[in-house]
Design an enzyme around this catalytic site. Structure first.
Site, PDB file in Angstrom:
ATOM      1  N   ASP A 269       0.857  -1.188   0.000  1.00 36.77           N
ATOM      2  CA  ASP A 269       0.000   0.000   0.000  1.00 36.77           C
ATOM      3  C   ASP A 269       0.890   1.234   0.000  1.00 36.77           C
ATOM      4  OD1 ASP A 269      -2.272   1.810   0.466  1.00 36.77           O
ATOM      5  OD2 ASP A 269      -3.338   0.033   1.146  1.00 36.77           O
ATOM      6  N   HIS A 292       2.263   2.499  -3.213  1.00 37.93           N
ATOM      7  CA  HIS A 292       1.416   3.492  -3.866  1.00 37.93           C
ATOM      8  C   HIS A 292       1.959   4.914  -3.704  1.00 37.93           C
ATOM      9  CE1 HIS A 292      -2.174   0.486  -3.251  1.00 37.93           C
ATOM     10  NE2 HIS A 292      -1.231   0.029  -4.076  1.00 37.93           N
TER      11      HIS A 292
END
Length: 295
Positions: A269, A292
Site C-alpha cells: 500500500d 502506492h
C-alpha cells in the site's frame, strides 16, 4: 496507482497551510550497546541529544552520556529468546526501565527471537528511555490473542524523550491476516471480515527518535505515529509483499513536527500515508516501491 521501485532524492511533504517546516540534523552515531559483552559503551551519547523540533530543545536529560544510565536486558526478566512467548518478560522489563529515576536503556539482545502477543509499553516514564532492539520481535500468529484489541500489536503510549533503535527486526507475521482479508479472499462474507493490527504504534509520544530498524510483514500498517510531537525517523527498512493488503509503510496521523529520512519502504500500500491533523511533515531521501507512493 502502483509505482515501480524508484528513488526520491529530496521529497518534501508538508501541509500547504503551514508554509514553514523544520529541518533536523542527521545522526550517525553507532549503537552504544555491546551485545557480545552485554553492556552499554560509556562513550555513547544520547541519540537525540540537542534535537530541536521547532518548539524547544529536548530535555537536557536526553543529553546525558549513556554511562550515567541504567541498562535493563529483557533476558534478565526471563525472556528466553528461543521463539517462546516473552510478553510477560518484556512487560516487566519495561516497567522497571520506565520507573527508573535515571535515564534507562532497555536492551533486546541480538541472535534471539522473541514471540510477543499484543503489548503496550505505557508511560509516562520517570526519565528518558532508549529501547535498543538487536534481536527479532515476532508477532503471535494466534489471532485469538488479539481479542481485546484487533487494531494494534506493539504500542508505545504517553512516553516522552523516547528512542527506539537498533539493527534488529520487527516481524508482524502478517500472512495469516492477509489470507483473511476481504481484499484478498473474495469468498469471505463482508460480515466475517476482521480488522488487522498495526505492527508498531507510537501514540501521544513527544520528543521521539526511531531509527535503523527493520520492520517487515505487518499485519496491516507497519508503523503509525498518532498524536505525536517532535519525531525523527531515519534509516528504516520496511518491507512486505506487493500484494499484501493495507500494509502502509509509515502512517502519520495528527502528528506535528516529524522528519522521515533515508529510509527504504516497499509494501502493498502507501509507502507513507499522511492524514488530516498532521502538521510540519518532512520526508527526504525515501526509496519507495513497490507501493502506492507518498500521499
Amino acid at each position: 496507482m502502483s509505482l515501480h521501485t524508484h528513488f526520491i532524492p529530496s521529497l518534501i511533504v508538508f501541509l500547504l497551510s503551514f508554509p514553514r517546516y523544520y529541518s533536523l540534523p542527521g545522526n550517525s552515531e553507532a549503537s552504544g550497546y555491546d551485545a557480545s559483552a552485554g553492556r552499554v559503551n560509556p562513550w555513547y551519547p544520547s541519540t537525540i541529544q540537542g534535537r530541536n523540533f521547532g518548539s524547544k530543545i529536548m530535555s537536557s536529560k536526553m543529553g546525558r552520556s549513556l554511562a550515567a544510565v541504567k541498562t535493563f536486558n529483557v533476558n534478565d526478566y526471563e525472556a528466553k529468546g528461543d521463539g517462546s512467548d516473552a510478553t510477560e518478560a518484556f512487560n516487566n522489563a519495561w516497567k522497571a526501565a520506565c520507573s527508573s529515576s535515571q535515564g534507562s536503556v532497555l536492551v533486546v539482545p541480538k541472535n534471539k527471537n522473541y514471540l510477543l502477543k499484543p503489548i503496550t509499553f505505557e508511560g509516562p516514564c520517570k526519565s528518558s528511555i532508549t529501547v535498543q532492539i538487536y534481536g527479532t520481535l515476532q508477532a503471535s500468529a494466534d489471532r485469538s490473542a488479539y481479542s481485546k484489541d484487533l487494531t494494534r500489536w506493539l504500542v508505545f503510549e504517553n512516553v516522552q524523550n523516547l528512542a527506539a533503535e537498533g539493527s534488529g527486526t520487527i516481524n508482524g507475521n502478517g500472512k495469516i491476516w492477509w489470507e483473511n482479508s476481504c481484499r484478498v479472499n473474495d469468498d469471505l462474507a463482508i460480515m466475517s471480515c476482521k480488522d488487522a493490527p498495526t505492527a508498531l504504534t507510537f501514540y501521544n509520544c513527544k520528543n521521539l527518535v526511531v531509527k535503523n530498524l527493520k520492520i517487515q510483514n505487518a499485519q496491516k500498517m507497519h508503523v503509525s505515529f498518532e498524536k505525536c510531537v517532535g519525531v525523527e525517523v531515519s534509516g528504516l527498512t520496511i518491507t512486505a509483499p506487493a500484494d499484501s493488503p493495507n500494509t502502509d509503510g509509515i502512517h502519520v496521523n495528527r502528528t506535528q513536527n516529524i522528519q522521515i529520512s533515508s529510509s527504504i519502504i516497499g509494501t502493498g500500500d502507501d509507502c507513507i500515508s499522511i492524514v488530516s491533523g498532521s502538521q510540519k511533515v518532512q520526508a527526504t531521501g525515501i526509496t519507495c516501491g513497490p507501493g502506492h507512493g507518498i500521499r
